[in-house]
Scaffold this motif. Structure first.
Motif, PDB file in Angstrom:
ATOM      1  N   UNK D 313       0.840  -1.203   0.000  1.00 31.92           N
ATOM      2  CA  UNK D 313       0.000   0.000   0.000  1.00 31.92           C
ATOM      3  C   UNK D 313       0.873   1.251   0.000  1.00 31.92           C
ATOM      4  N   UNK D 314       1.852   1.273   0.934  1.00 32.85           N
ATOM      5  CA  UNK D 314       2.662   2.479   1.046  1.00 32.85           C
ATOM      6  C   UNK D 314       3.804   2.504   0.043  1.00 32.85           C
ATOM      7  N   UNK D 315       3.817   1.500  -0.836  1.00 22.53           N
ATOM      8  CA  UNK D 315       4.731   1.547  -1.972  1.00 22.53           C
ATOM      9  C   UNK D 315       4.052   2.141  -3.196  1.00 22.53           C
ATOM     10  N   UNK D 316       2.733   2.446  -3.070  1.00 23.87           N
ATOM     11  CA  UNK D 316       2.022   3.021  -4.209  1.00 23.87           C
ATOM     12  C   UNK D 316       2.491   4.463  -4.441  1.00 23.87           C
ATOM     13  N   UNK D 317       2.373   4.884  -5.688  1.00 26.04           N
ATOM     14  CA  UNK D 317       2.941   6.176  -6.069  1.00 26.04           C
ATOM     15  C   UNK D 317       1.911   7.291  -6.216  1.00 26.04           C
ATOM     16  N   UNK D 318       0.754   7.175  -5.501  1.00 27.75           N
ATOM     17  CA  UNK D 318      -0.231   8.247  -5.601  1.00 27.75           C
ATOM     18  C   UNK D 318       0.382   9.571  -5.146  1.00 27.75           C
ATOM     19  N   UNK D 319      -0.037  10.572  -5.813  1.00 29.04           N
ATOM     20  CA  UNK D 319       0.507  11.900  -5.511  1.00 29.04           C
ATOM     21  C   UNK D 319       0.059  12.374  -4.140  1.00 29.04           C
ATOM     22  N   UNK D 320      -1.223  12.127  -3.853  1.00 25.25           N
ATOM     23  CA  UNK D 320      -1.772  12.631  -2.599  1.00 25.25           C
ATOM     24  C   UNK D 320      -1.988  11.479  -1.626  1.00 25.25           C
ATOM     25  N   UNK D 321      -0.959  11.102  -0.889  1.00 22.13           N
ATOM     26  CA  UNK D 321      -1.123  10.089   0.163  1.00 22.13           C
ATOM     27  C   UNK D 321      -0.620  10.719   1.449  1.00 22.13           C
ATOM     28  N   UNK D 323      -0.424  10.003   4.570  1.00 23.71           N
ATOM     29  CA  UNK D 323       0.408   9.292   5.554  1.00 23.71           C
ATOM     30  C   UNK D 323       1.891   9.399   5.202  1.00 23.71           C
ATOM     31  N   UNK D 324       2.197   9.415   3.884  1.00 18.08           N
ATOM     32  CA  UNK D 324       3.602   9.389   3.481  1.00 18.08           C
ATOM     33  C   UNK D 324       4.349  10.637   3.951  1.00 18.08           C
ATOM     34  N   UNK D 325       3.606  11.724   4.113  1.00 17.97           N
ATOM     35  CA  UNK D 325       4.245  12.983   4.494  1.00 17.97           C
ATOM     36  C   UNK D 325       4.442  13.085   6.002  1.00 17.97           C
ATOM     37  N   UNK D 329       5.078   8.683  10.275  1.00 14.20           N
ATOM     38  CA  UNK D 329       4.400   7.654   9.455  1.00 14.20           C
ATOM     39  C   UNK D 329       5.146   6.342   9.461  1.00 14.20           C
TER      40      UNK D 329
END
Lengths: 354, 354, 354, 354, 354
Positions: D313-321, D323-325, D329
Motif C-alpha cells: 500500500x505504502x509503496x504506491x505512487x499516488x501523488x496525494x497520500x 500518511x507518506x508525508x 508515518x
C-alpha cells in the motif's frame, strides 16, 4: 450409552453362588405381583412379602410371579429356598450383565435376555436384564425396574384374550419372550429413522459432528449385537424342545419366535453395514471438500502470482527502463495483465476446475 | 430404495396369530383367480369372493388359488378356516417384511420369498413378498399386488406346454419358485449394466455424484442380500425332500432350482465385491487429483515467489543502490529472472511433475 | 474382461428343460469327434452327424464323444434322446454360465467346470464352459469352441501311453478334468508374472494407470474365484466316491486331483491377498508423494514470503525513512535477507524436510 | 522372497505319475544316508547308489533312509519300485511346491511339509519341501538340499538318548516332524525381533522405506501362512490315529506336536495382526506429518500476506497520500506491522497450532 | 507389553520331554505350600522340599499342592516320578508360553491357562502361566511367581466357607479356574476405563500420542485374545464331562464358568471393535483438521493476493499513469480494496467456510 462393563470386581473372590446384586439400584422398593390362572379361574394380587406367594407352590393352575427391582437380595434367597432353585441361578439373576442364555436344570428352565429401551432425554438406547424361570406350573420373571413390556400380556390374561388362558406355563414364558423381542422392533424403527436422517445429512451437509454421531451409532450397534446375537441360540434350543417343560403345541410358536429373532439379527446386521458404509462416505466427502478448497487456492494463486510479479517488475527503480517512459506503457501493461488472467481462467474452465 | 424397516410397531402387544396387514396397500381390491387342472381337464376362473373357491377343496385335480392384494384381512381368515391353516401362517402372509423361509406344517408347507422389480421411474430395485402354501392337491399364492411374474406359468398350464399338467401340486410350487428366481436374473442384468457403466465413468470422469451412486449401489446390495441369502436354505430343504409333499420326480427340478439360487447368491457377492472395489478406486482417484492440483500450485508458487522477491528488491528506495544506476541493469535483471524461471521449469520436468 | 453376467433373460418364462443356447456362437459348425478304445483296440473318427455315433452305444469299449460348439441345439437333443439324458442336463450344457458342479443322475454323472485361457491380444483372462457326462462305458465332453486342452489326452490314447487305455471311462473323465485343471497353472504363472511386474512398478514409479491395472487385477480375481472355488466341492464329491461309476482304483487319482484343486484355490487366495496389499501400498505412496510436494511448497513459501515482505518495506514511499538514506543501507539489507534465508534452510535441514 | 508360483508348466499335458523334478537343482549330487537301529543294535552308512539300501527292506529293525537332493529322478523310481510306492507319491515328492498334506496309502503314509530357513544375506525367509514316507519298519525322508534340521535326531539315535531307539518307525517320523516344526520357532523369534524393531522405527522415524518393509513383511506372512496352515490338518489326522501305522504310545507325542502346530499358527496370526496394524499407523503418521507441514505453511502465509499487503500500500505512487508525508508515518507503520504479526502469533498459540 | 514370542530356541533339538524352564526367573526360591482337607479335617503347611509332600499321596482327603516359581526343574521331576506324570506334561508346565489347553491323561487331567495382571508402574497388562493337574484326590497348581489370585480360596478352605470342603478335588480345580477367570473382569474394568478415557480425549483433543495409545491398545487386544480365546475350548470340554474325574455335581458349576468364559471373550471382542472404531475416528478427525487448516490458508490467500496485486499496480513507476495524479485516487483505491476484501469475506461466509 451404558457403561461398557459393569463393576463385577466387588464379586471377585467370593464363593460361587453368593448373592450380591450387581448393577444400579433402579427402583425404590421391589414390587412383587402374582397372577394365578387357568381356563376358568383368574386371580391377581400385589404382594408385600415374597412369603405370601408360596401358597401357590403346589396349585395346579399357572402361577406367574413378577418381581420388579432386584436390590433386596433376601427376597430371591427365600424364593430360591422354597422352589429349590440352584444358587448359581439366583446369582445370575442378580448379576445384571449376563449375556442372553438358556439353562435347563431339569425341573425348571432358566432364561435370561435383555429388554431394550430408548432413554427419553438423551435418545440413547439402554438395556435391562430380564430373567425368566419356567417350571411345570409356574413362571417367575425378574426385571431390574418396573417396566411396561409385560402389560399387554397381563391384559390378555385378565380379559382371556387369545389362547393364553387355555395353555400352560410354557406358553406364558413364550408370550413374555415374544413381547420382549417384539419390543425390539419399535427400537429398531427409531434407530432406522435416525440412520436415514443421518444419511440425508451426510450427503447434503456433513460436519465434524456427523462423524461423532456415526461413531455413536457404531457403538450402539456393538452394544445391540452383544444383547441380541446370543438370543438365536436361546430361542433355538427352546424351539428344538430340548426341555421336557416345553409342550409340542407351544413349539410352533417358538419357531415363529425364532424367525423373529433371526429377523432382529438380520436388521442389526443391515444397520451395521449401513453405518460402516456411512463412514466411508464421510471420509470420501471430506476428501472431496479438501479438493474443492485446494482448487480455489490454486486458482487464486495461479492467477495472481504472475500478475503481481509483472506489477513488481514495473515497480523496480532502474534508471533505464524504456517501457516506463512509453506513452502507452501503462494501458499496454493492463492489457497484458487482463490477457494473462483471462487465459488462466479459460484454462481452468477447460480443465473443469471451475 | 425401500424403507429399511417396515412399521411393525402397530403389531406390538397383540396376541400372536392376530391378523393385521403390515405394508402399504398396493392394490385396490384383492383379485382372486383360481386354476383347476389335471392331465385331461382344465378350468380357470376369477372369483368375486373367496368362498367360491372352497368347492375345489376335495377335488382330486390340482387347484391353484392366486390372491393379489392382502389388505382385506378377512379373505385370508376364511381361507385359513376352510383349509385348516395355522394362524401364525396367516399372520406371516400379512406381515410383508418376512425374510425368505420354508415351514413344514405336515399337511402343508408354507414358503415365503421375495420377488424383485425395478421401479420404472427411479430405476431403483424394490421387492414384494410372495407367499406360497403347498398342500397335497393345492397351491395358494399370495402377492402384495398384481404382477406378471406368474403369467408364463398360467400360459403353460392353459396350453398344456411342458410337463406341468402331468405333474402334481409340488411341481406347480416349483414352477412358481423357479419363475420368481429366474426373474432375478433380469434384474441382475440391469444391475450389471449399471455397475459397468459406473465403472467406466469412475475411470474417465469421477464426480462427487459418482460417490453417491456407489453408496446407493452398496445399499441396494445390502437389500438384495437380505432378500436372497435365506433362499439357499429354503430351496435346499425343499430339495432334500424333508417334506413328504414333495415327490421324488420333482426333486431333480428342485436341485436345478437350488443351483440357480446358488448362482443368484454368487452374482450378488460378485456385485458386492465390485462395488466395494469401486469405492477404493474412487478414493484413490480423489487423492490422485488432489496431488495434481497441489503440484500445479507448488510449481506456480516455486517459480513466481523468487521472481517476485527479486522484483521487490529493485523496487526498494535506498539511496545508494548501484545496480539501479547501471546502464544494462534492467536487461540483466530480466535475464536473471528468465534464467531462474527456466531452470525451475527444467527441474520440475526432470522430477516428472510436468 | 468377460461380461459380468450373461444374458439369461431370453430364457425367462420358458419351461425348465427347454433347450436354448446361452452364450456367443464361438465356432462355425460344431465338430464331433469320437474315440472308441480298450486295451487292445482303438478307433478315432470325425463325424458329420451325431447319429453316426449311436452305433457305439452298447459297445463294451470306452467311447469318448467330444463336441466343440454348442449352437446347434438339435445335436444335443438327439444325443439326449439316444442316451436318456435328463432335459435339465442338456439345458445346463447349453447355458454356458454355469458354476462348476457335479450332479449324479444314477446312470450317469454330469460334471461342469470352466477352462481358462489368456486372450492373446488384450492379455485378459477368459473362460469357457466344459461339460462332461460320464456313463458306465462312455464320456461325452462339450466345449464352446475348439480348444487344445484335450490334445495331450488324445495323444496318450492314440499312442497307448500311461495307463489310460487299460482303465475305464471314469479314468478318462479324470484325465479330462486333470488336464483342464493343470491348464490353470499355466494361466497362474502368467498372472503371477503380471503381479510381480506390477509390484516392482508400484514401488519404483506408480502412476494413475497403475491404479487401473490393480483394479483390473482385482476384477480378474473375483472372476477366477467364481470359476474355481466350487471345483473343490465337485472334485471332493467325486473323490469320496459317492457315485458307483467311479471305481476304487481311480479314486487315488481323484485324491491327487483334489490336491491340485486345493492348490489352485490357495494360489488364487494368495494372489488376492497380494493384490489387495498393493492397493494399500499405492494409496500410501500417493500420500507420501503429496507430502513431498507440500514440503517443497512450504519451504519455498516460508523462505520467500518474509524476504518479499522486507523488500516491500523498503519499497514504501514514506518521506522520513532513515534507513533509506544510510550509506550502507542497501548492503545491510542484503546481508539481512541472506541471513534470514540461510537460517530457514538450516532449520528445514534440521527438521529433515530437505 | 521366493517366487509366488513355481513353474509347473513343463508338466502340463504329461500323464499323471510321470516323474519330472519341479524346482531348482539345489545340490550337486544327491546324498543318500541310511540308519538302521533297534534297542540294541545301530548302523549308519552313506550309500553311493540307492540299490545298496534295498537289503534292509525286510530287516525287522527301523530303517531310516534320508535323501538330500531330488534332481536324479531315477533314484526315486528305483526306490518306488522296490517298496511298491504309488507313482503319484513319487510325483508329489518331486513337485516341490506341494502344500503340506498327509495321505494314507494303507501300507505306508506319505507326509509332506515345508521347512523354513532364513536366507543369510538377504535376511528373507525361504522354504524347502520335506517329504516323509512312513512304513511299518521304515521311514524315508526327502529334502531338496542338505540341511541340518535332522542332525539332532541323528545324534539322539547314535547316542541312544531319550526313548527314540526303544520305539518304532512311527516315533521316528514324529521326531522328524517335531524337529522341523520346532525349527519354525527359531524363524519366528527372528521375525518377531524384525517386527518389534520396525515398530519402534515406525513410531520414531517413519520413512517411505518403512512402507516397503511393511509390505515385504505382509508378503512373508502370506507365504508363511500358506506353508503352515495346512499342517494343522496333517498333524491332526496323524494324532487322531487314522492310520494303523501309528501306535497308541506315539499318539500322546503327536498330541503335543499338534499343540505346537496350533501355537505356530497362532503366532503367525498374531504377526499378521501386528503387521496390518502397522500399515494403519504408518498411514496415520503420514497424515499427521502432512498436517504439521500444512500448519507451518498456513502460519507463514497468514502472517506475511497481510504485512506484505500493507507494505505494498505504502509503496504506491499516488501523488496525494497524506500518511507518506507524516513525520512519524514510518515508525507508526512499523508499529502496526509488528502488532498485526504479533496478534497472529498469539492467535495461533491459542489455537494450539504452535 | 510382554515380548511377542518367548525364546524357545534353547529347546530346539532336545528330545521331547526334556525339562528346561523357558521364561524369566520370576521368584527367588520356589515356594511349596500344601493343603489337605476334607469335610471334618484340615491341615496347611509350607514345605521345604517336595519330598515332604509325598506322604499325602494315598491320603483319601483332598490334597492341594501349590508351587510358586518354576526354575528349580528338579522339583517337578521328583513330583512327576512320584505321581506318574507324563514327561510332556512336566515339559509344558516349564514352557511358560503355552496357549490355554486341557489334556486328559486318564488318571489325571492337565489344564493350563494364563492369569492376567496389570503391571503397576507401566500400567500394561502382563500374563503368567498357571498349570493345574487334577487327579482323583489331588490338585497341583504351578505359578511362575507368588501371586494372590488363590488367596480367597485358601481362606474359604481354612474357614470352611461355602461348599468347598464338602466337595472333591474336581471342585477345587473348578474353584481355582473360577478365581483366575473372575480376576479377568478386574483387568477388564481397568481396560474399559482406559478405553472410555481415550475416547473422550479422541473427540475433544486428539494428538499424535493418541494414535500411539490406540496402537498400544490394539496390541494388548491381540495379546489378550491369544490368552483368552482357547479358554472356551478348555472349559467347554471340562463341562461336557469328557473326563471321569469330573463329578456330575461339579458340572453345573463348570457350566457357569463356561458362561463367564464366553462373557470374557465377548468383552474382548467388544473392546476390539471399539478400539478399531477409534482408529477410524482418529483418521477422520485428522482429515477434518487438515481441512480446517487449508480453509484458513485459502481464505487468507484469496483475500490478500488480489489486494496485494492492486497495491502492486499502483506501485509501478510508469510515467503516464493518470490515476496517480487524481486528487481522490488514494481514497478511491482504499475503498476498492476494502470492497474487494469485504465481498470475499461475505462469499466465504455464504460458503460456510467461516
Amino acid at each position: 450409552m451404558p457403561k461398557l462393563i459393569k463393576q463385577r470386581s466387588k464379586k471377585a473372590g467370593l464363593a460361587p453362588g453368593t448373592l450380591v446384586h450387581i448393577g444400579e439400584k433402579k427402583t425404590e422398593a421391589p414390587k412383587i405381583t402374582i397372577m394365578n390362572y387357568d381356563e376358568v379361574h383368574f386371580q391377581e394380587k400385589e404382594m408385600k412379602t415374597i412369603e405370601e406367594c408360596f401358597i401357590f407352590k403346589d396349585h395346579p393352575a399357572v402361577t406367574w410371579i413378577n418381581i420388579d427391582g432386584l436390590h433386596q437380595v433376601e427376597i430371591l434367597g427365600k424364593l430360591g429356598d422354597c422352589y429349590g432353585l440352584h444358587p448359581l441361578v439366583l446369582e445370575d439373576i442378580l448379576n445384571t450383565d449376563q449375556r442372553p442364555k438358556m439353562e435347563d436344570y431339569g425341573e425348571y428352565v432358566y432364561i435370561v435376555l435383555r429388554s431394550l429401551e430408548v432413554n427419553g432425554s438423551s435418545n440413547e438406547i439402554g438395556s435391562e436384564q430380564i430373567s425368566l424361570i419356567l417350571g411345570p406350573n409356574f413362571v417367575f420373571s425378574f426385571q431390574e425396574k418396573e417396566g411396561d413390556t409385560f402389560c399387554p400380556i397381563r391384559e390378555r390374561i385378565r380379559n382371556d384374550k387369545g389362547r393364553i388362558r387355555k395353555m400352560g406355563a410354557d406358553y406364558l414364558a413364550y408370550a413374555l419372550l415374544d413381547s420382549t423381542i417384539d419390543n425390539y422392533f419399535i427400537i429398531f424403527e427409531k434407530l432406522g429413522d435416525k440412520i436415514e436422517f443421518l444419511e440425508d445429512k451426510l450427503i447434503n451437509q456433513p460436519t465434524p459432528e456427523t462423524l461423532q454421531t456415526i461413531h455413536g451409532l457404531k457403538k450402539e450397534m456393538i452394544f445391540l449385537r452383544k444383547a441380541v446375537w446370543p438370543l438365536r441360540e436361546v430361542v433355538g434350543s427352546l424351539e428344538r424342545g430340548e426341555s421336557s417343560l416345553i409342550q409340542t403345541s407351544t413349539r410352533v410358536y417358538l419357531r415363529d419366535l425364532y424367525d423373529h429373532t433371526i429377523q432382529v439379527i438380520d436388521t442389526i446386521e443391515t444397520f451395521r453395514d449401513m453405518v460402516s458404509g456411512m463412514l466411508d462416505i464421510y471420509l470420501s466427502s471430506v476428501s472431496n471438500r479438501l479438493n474443492v478448497v485446494m482448487k480455489v487456492l490454486t486458482i487464486i494463486a495461479t492467477i495472481f502470482m504472475p500478475l503481481t510479479f509483472i506489477a513488481g517488475i514495473y515497480g523496480m527503480n532502474f534508471k533505464y527502463m524504456p517501457e516506463l517512459e512509453w506513452r502507452w506503457g501503462y494501458p499496454v501493461i493492463w492489457f497484458i495483465l487482463v490477457f494473462i488472467g483471462g487465459s488462466m481462467l479459460i484454462y481452468f474452465k477447460r480443465k473443469k476446475w471451475l
